[in-house]
Write a protein that holds these residues in place. Structure first.
Motif, mmCIF file in Angstrom:
data_model
loop_
_atom_site.group_PDB
_atom_site.id
_atom_site.type_symbol
_atom_site.label_atom_id
_atom_site.label_comp_id
_atom_site.label_asym_id
_atom_site.label_seq_id
_atom_site.Cartn_x
_atom_site.Cartn_y
_atom_site.Cartn_z
ATOM 1 N N ILE A 83 0.835 -1.204 0.000
ATOM 2 C CA ILE A 83 0.000 0.000 0.000
ATOM 3 C C ILE A 83 0.867 1.250 0.000
ATOM 4 O O ILE A 83 0.598 2.211 -0.745
ATOM 5 N N GLN A 84 1.918 1.248 0.816
ATOM 6 C CA GLN A 84 2.820 2.403 0.862
ATOM 7 C C GLN A 84 3.439 2.679 -0.493
ATOM 8 O O GLN A 84 3.523 3.832 -0.947
ATOM 9 N N GLN B 73 2.212 1.824 -3.392
ATOM 10 C CA GLN B 73 1.169 2.288 -4.302
ATOM 11 C C GLN B 73 0.832 3.757 -4.038
ATOM 12 O O GLN B 73 0.574 4.525 -4.974
ATOM 13 N N VAL B 74 0.843 4.146 -2.783
ATOM 14 C CA VAL B 74 0.569 5.546 -2.440
ATOM 15 C C VAL B 74 1.643 6.450 -3.019
ATOM 16 O O VAL B 74 1.361 7.519 -3.576
ATOM 17 N N GLN B 75 2.884 6.007 -2.891
ATOM 18 C CA GLN B 75 3.991 6.793 -3.440
ATOM 19 C C GLN B 75 3.893 6.919 -4.962
ATOM 20 O O GLN B 75 4.127 7.985 -5.533
ATOM 21 N N GLN B 76 3.521 5.830 -5.606
ATOM 22 C CA GLN B 76 3.422 5.843 -7.066
ATOM 23 C C GLN B 76 2.230 6.667 -7.553
ATOM 24 O O GLN B 76 2.307 7.359 -8.568
ATOM 25 N N ALA C 217 -4.484 5.282 -5.028
ATOM 26 C CA ALA C 217 -3.825 3.995 -4.770
ATOM 27 C C ALA C 217 -4.867 2.906 -4.474
ATOM 28 O O ALA C 217 -4.807 1.813 -5.044
ATOM 29 N N ILE C 218 -5.825 3.202 -3.605
ATOM 30 C CA ILE C 218 -6.853 2.225 -3.255
ATOM 31 C C ILE C 218 -7.696 1.875 -4.474
ATOM 32 O O ILE C 218 -8.018 0.704 -4.715
ATOM 33 N N ILE D 172 -10.435 6.849 1.406
ATOM 34 C CA ILE D 172 -10.318 5.392 1.235
ATOM 35 C C ILE D 172 -11.685 4.771 0.938
ATOM 36 O O ILE D 172 -11.830 3.980 0.008
ATOM 37 N N ILE D 173 -12.680 5.135 1.731
ATOM 38 C CA ILE D 173 -14.036 4.587 1.537
ATOM 39 C C ILE D 173 -14.581 4.975 0.167
ATOM 40 O O ILE D 173 -15.115 4.135 -0.568
ATOM 41 N N HIS D 174 -14.452 6.228 -0.175
ATOM 42 C CA HIS D 174 -14.975 6.719 -1.451
ATOM 43 C C HIS D 174 -14.300 6.013 -2.627
ATOM 44 O O HIS D 174 -14.966 5.582 -3.580
ATOM 45 N N ALA D 175 -12.980 5.878 -2.548
ATOM 46 C CA ALA D 175 -12.234 5.242 -3.636
ATOM 47 C C ALA D 175 -12.598 3.774 -3.785
ATOM 48 O O ALA D 175 -12.793 3.274 -4.901
ATOM 49 N N ALA D 176 -12.706 3.070 -2.667
ATOM 50 C CA ALA D 176 -13.011 1.635 -2.710
ATOM 51 C C ALA D 176 -14.393 1.372 -3.296
ATOM 52 O O ALA D 176 -14.567 0.495 -4.149
ATOM 53 N N ILE D 177 -15.382 2.138 -2.845
ATOM 54 C CA ILE D 177 -16.747 1.936 -3.335
ATOM 55 C C ILE D 177 -16.888 2.363 -4.788
ATOM 56 O O ILE D 177 -17.565 1.698 -5.582
#
Length: 256
Positions: free
Chosen positions: A39-40, A42-45, A52-53, A82-87
């Motif tokens: 995850i870290q 992916q966040v950096q990228q 990332a999520i 995070i919630i918004h991106a996942a859904i």
């Protein structure tokens, strides 16, 4: 094949099977151990936890729940993103995402529900039922924030929650109309369709809670008559809720 050959084959197959199983377990453990680092990275990228999520969930939907669980531990202050991106990336995960977020207690129930609804309003009934099942003590607030956030879906919200918690029907109806009085006739129609045997409590409660909106009172009475309630019963239910004889007459006359 003789006995010796059969035994050798059995041992060989058993060894292979054990090796595959061990490999799967080891792989799963490694995946779990690497989740935070993954995850870290992916966040950096992606330069953002939200992007990332979204990318991870789209590419690894089978790992989504674990990823979201870990991400919320790592970045609790960015739970909305995070919630918004996942859904948004995988709407079918809506219930699971809401349940995970509520279980962690990272924010108020109302904030999590509102964030989830804004991410995909079409899943509002799944969101409110997941929230009510996870935090039943906050049912009133769940109804309120859901109806305020998505008033056009008030009928689905109330109907879904009442089916899941029929003993709370009055509480649900009261909260919905209290939050947005103008949804009264729609939620009444939905509830009468699902709970025809509870017509008295639905009409009486809705009329009482709409007392500040007299035009709404008339519309609720009209809705009751359109649903098939007899004029005699409807007059009694509405009067018990605070409607005047004149309002009942005006409302029922319109439907003739």
């Amino acid at each position: 094949m003789n006995f010796k050959q059969l035994a050798c084959s059995t041992i060989l197959l058993g060894g292979i099977s054990h090796g595959v199983l061990a490999g799967e377990v080891e792989s799963t453990n490694n995946n779990l151990e690497l989740t935070s680092s993954f995850i870290q990275n992916q966040v950096q990228q992606n330069m953002s936890i939200g992007r990332a999520i979204k990318s991870i969930v789209q590419h690894y939907p089978q790992e989504a729940a674990s990823i979201i669980d870990t991400a919320l531990d790592m970045y609790p202050e960015q739970y909305k993103e995070i919630i918004h991106a996942a859904i948004s990336a995988q709407p079918t995960l809506t219930q699971e995402v809401v349940t995970i977020a509520l279980r962690k207690g990272i924010s108020s129930c109302s904030s999590i529900v509102e964030t989830a609804i804004n991410a995909d309003p079409s899943y509002v009934d799944f969101i409110v039922t997941a929230a009510a099942n996870s935090t039943p003590s906050e049912l009133d607030e769940i109804v309120r924030i859901a109806v305020v956030t998505e008033p056009d879906s008030a009928d689905y919200i109330v109907q879904s929650l009442a089916k899941e918690h029929p003993s709370k029907l009055v509480e649900i109806l009261t909260s919905a109309i209290g939050a947005v009085p103008l949804v009264g006739e729609y939620v009444v129609e939905a509830l009468l369709a699902s709970f025809p045997n509870d017509a008295e409590v639905v009409i009486t409660t809705a009329v009482r809670e709409s007392s500040a909106q007299r035009e709404q009172v008339k519309r609720i009475i009209e809705t009751g008559q359109n649903s098939g309630i007899s004029l005699e019963n409807l007059e009694r239910y509405a009067t018990n809720g605070g409607a005047t004889a004149e309002e009942v007459a005006q409302a029922t006359r319109k439907t003739h």
